[in-house]
Design a protein around this motif. Sequence first.
Motif, mmCIF file in Angstrom:
data_model
loop_
_atom_site.group_PDB
_atom_site.id
_atom_site.type_symbol
_atom_site.label_atom_id
_atom_site.label_comp_id
_atom_site.label_asym_id
_atom_site.label_seq_id
_atom_site.Cartn_x
_atom_site.Cartn_y
_atom_site.Cartn_z
ATOM 1 N N THR A 14 -21.900 34.891 -3.911
ATOM 2 C CA THR A 14 -23.016 35.049 -4.838
ATOM 3 C C THR A 14 -24.334 34.581 -4.223
ATOM 4 O OG1 THR A 14 -22.545 32.891 -5.798
ATOM 5 C CG2 THR A 14 -21.559 34.800 -6.874
ATOM 6 N N ALA A 15 -24.296 34.124 -2.968
ATOM 7 C CA ALA A 15 -25.517 33.678 -2.291
ATOM 8 C C ALA A 15 -26.245 34.850 -1.627
ATOM 9 C CB ALA A 15 -25.177 32.618 -1.250
ATOM 10 N N ASP A 16 -25.772 36.087 -1.841
ATOM 11 C CA ASP A 16 -26.381 37.312 -1.294
ATOM 12 C C ASP A 16 -26.490 37.299 0.224
ATOM 13 O OD1 ASP A 16 -26.632 38.452 -3.798
ATOM 14 O OD2 ASP A 16 -28.594 37.539 -4.135
ATOM 15 N N THR A 17 -25.456 36.769 0.898
ATOM 16 C CA THR A 17 -25.443 36.776 2.357
ATOM 17 C C THR A 17 -24.633 37.936 2.907
ATOM 18 O OG1 THR A 17 -23.530 35.307 2.357
ATOM 19 C CG2 THR A 17 -25.694 34.277 2.510
ATOM 20 N N GLY A 18 -23.845 38.590 2.058
ATOM 21 C CA GLY A 18 -22.998 39.682 2.510
ATOM 22 C C GLY A 18 -21.642 39.232 3.002
ATOM 23 N N PHE A 19 -21.381 37.933 2.998
ATOM 24 C CA PHE A 19 -20.097 37.413 3.466
ATOM 25 C C PHE A 19 -19.058 37.557 2.364
ATOM 26 C CE2 PHE A 19 -16.987 34.079 4.354
ATOM 27 C CZ PHE A 19 -16.698 34.369 5.680
ATOM 28 N N TYR A 20 -17.818 37.856 2.748
ATOM 29 C CA TYR A 20 -16.744 38.002 1.768
ATOM 30 C C TYR A 20 -15.412 37.602 2.363
ATOM 31 C CZ TYR A 20 -15.681 42.396 4.173
ATOM 32 O OH TYR A 20 -15.365 43.329 5.125
ATOM 33 N N TYR A 21 -14.491 37.231 1.479
ATOM 34 C CA TYR A 21 -13.098 36.977 1.820
ATOM 35 C C TYR A 21 -12.259 38.100 1.226
ATOM 36 C CZ TYR A 21 -14.113 32.072 2.997
ATOM 37 O OH TYR A 21 -14.589 30.935 3.561
ATOM 38 N N VAL A 22 -11.089 38.373 1.817
ATOM 39 C CA VAL A 22 -10.139 39.322 1.263
ATOM 40 C C VAL A 22 -8.927 38.533 0.789
ATOM 41 C CG1 VAL A 22 -8.657 41.299 1.750
ATOM 42 C CG2 VAL A 22 -10.939 41.186 2.740
ATOM 43 N N ALA A 23 -8.494 38.785 -0.453
ATOM 44 C CA ALA A 23 -7.380 38.045 -1.049
ATOM 45 C C ALA A 23 -6.442 39.026 -1.747
ATOM 46 C CB ALA A 23 -7.895 37.017 -2.044
ATOM 47 N N LYS A 24 -5.241 38.543 -2.053
ATOM 48 C CA LYS A 24 -4.275 39.331 -2.806
ATOM 49 C C LYS A 24 -4.243 38.833 -4.246
ATOM 50 C CE LYS A 24 -1.049 40.476 0.869
ATOM 51 N NZ LYS A 24 0.345 40.356 1.319
ATOM 52 N N LYS A 25 -3.961 39.772 -5.157
ATOM 53 C CA LYS A 25 -3.910 39.425 -6.577
ATOM 54 C C LYS A 25 -2.840 40.273 -7.244
ATOM 55 C CE LYS A 25 -6.671 40.057 -10.718
ATOM 56 N NZ LYS A 25 -7.957 40.465 -11.257
ATOM 57 N N ASN A 26 -2.087 39.660 -8.148
ATOM 58 C CA ASN A 26 -1.135 40.389 -8.966
ATOM 59 C C ASN A 26 -1.822 40.725 -10.285
ATOM 60 O OD1 ASN A 26 0.939 41.346 -10.528
ATOM 61 N ND2 ASN A 26 2.404 39.766 -9.940
#
Length: 55
Positions: A14-26
């Motif tokens: 949400t800091a608008d840096t473009g960084f992201y993580y990828v996670a799994k979700k059920n």
Amino acid sequence: MAKPNTILIKLESTADTGFYYVAKKNPKTQTEKLEFRKYDPVARKHVLFKETKIK
């Protein structure tokens, strides 16, 4: 073969840096959108990450 229960989601900063993580979700057990406070190396601090779809 059975369909897998988990899907991949993107946790975007949400800091608008473009960084992201990828996670799994059920999606059957966790119906609400995920929010985590994680480290953003671009902003160099802990910020809120919100769930978005992977395009």
